[in-house]
Design a protein around this motif. Structure first.
Motif, PDB file in Angstrom:
ATOM      1  N   LEU A  25       0.822  -1.213   0.000  1.00  0.00           N
ATOM      2  CA  LEU A  25       0.000   0.000   0.000  1.00  0.00           C
ATOM      3  C   LEU A  25       0.857   1.265   0.000  1.00  0.00           C
ATOM      4  CD1 LEU A  25      -2.838  -1.021   2.482  1.00  0.00           C
ATOM      5  CD2 LEU A  25      -2.971  -0.818  -0.013  1.00  0.00           C
ATOM      6  N   ILE A  42      -2.748  -2.974  -5.559  1.00  0.00           N
ATOM      7  CA  ILE A  42      -3.915  -3.106  -4.679  1.00  0.00           C
ATOM      8  C   ILE A  42      -4.270  -4.575  -4.466  1.00  0.00           C
ATOM      9  CG2 ILE A  42      -6.392  -2.646  -4.499  1.00  0.00           C
ATOM     10  CD1 ILE A  42      -5.821   0.040  -5.937  1.00  0.00           C
ATOM     11  N   ALA A  74      -1.709  -6.179  -2.182  1.00  0.00           N
ATOM     12  CA  ALA A  74      -1.926  -5.801  -0.778  1.00  0.00           C
ATOM     13  C   ALA A  74      -3.118  -6.555  -0.197  1.00  0.00           C
ATOM     14  CB  ALA A  74      -2.136  -4.298  -0.665  1.00  0.00           C
TER      15      ALA A  74
END
Length: 167
Positions: free
Chosen positions: A25, A140, A143
């Protein structure tokens, strides 16, 4: 009560996964710089294009800020994971210093192991797999993958049974 090595081992593994997710992130804080480094690493850009300058920051300054933010995000992930570990430990009447030991070992792993992985590329394999939808989506998804896997280890019924089984 004594140390529960099963709890420490499983919670430490989950902590490492959550820290890895939070580190991913951190890349979103300067996505343009990360894309530039990514393109240079895989040979789709010239080195001259990497000397980016925006908002009066040179490439080196932006890279330094990104590394700092990565450290901050790692520490946030470590604290998040430690709170979960402590909450689970107290809920199931386990010794609280097992969670403290997970925090201490996780801190040293975050300091040593992730520095080595940052030099060698770290979690780029997963980013490469998810990169078919673009780098931002890949980061994304990466993560989410790591954090979800860590949370599954924390909250899985099998994990609870494994920790409480003393045989």
């Amino acid at each position: 009560m004594k140390l529960n090595w099963r709890q420490i081992t499983l919670h430490l593994f989950a902590t490492i996964l959550i820290i890895a997710g939070f580190r991913q992130l951190a890349k979103l804080t300067d996505l343009n710089l990360v894309e530039t480094i990514w393109n240079y690493k895989f040979g789709t850009a010239d080195f001259d294009n990497h000397l980016l300058k925006s908002e009066n920051f040179t490439f080196g300054e932006r890279l330094t800020f990104l590394v700092r933010r990565t450290i901050y995000f790692s520490l946030i992930g470590l604290m998040f994971s430690s709170i979960i570990s402590l909450t689970i430990g107290l809920k199931y009447k386990l010794v609280w210093y097992n969670s403290l030991l997970v925090l201490i070992i996780g801190f040293f792993i975050q300091k040593v192991v992730f520095k080595i992985s940052a030099i060698k590329g770290g979690t780029d394999l997963m980013t490469t797999i998810f990169n078919i939808w673009g780098l931002k989506t890949a980061i994304i998804l990466n993560a989410i993958f790591f954090v979800t896997l860590g949370l599954l280890i924390f909250f899985n019924k099998w994990t609870k049974k494994f920790i409480h089984n003393r045989e």
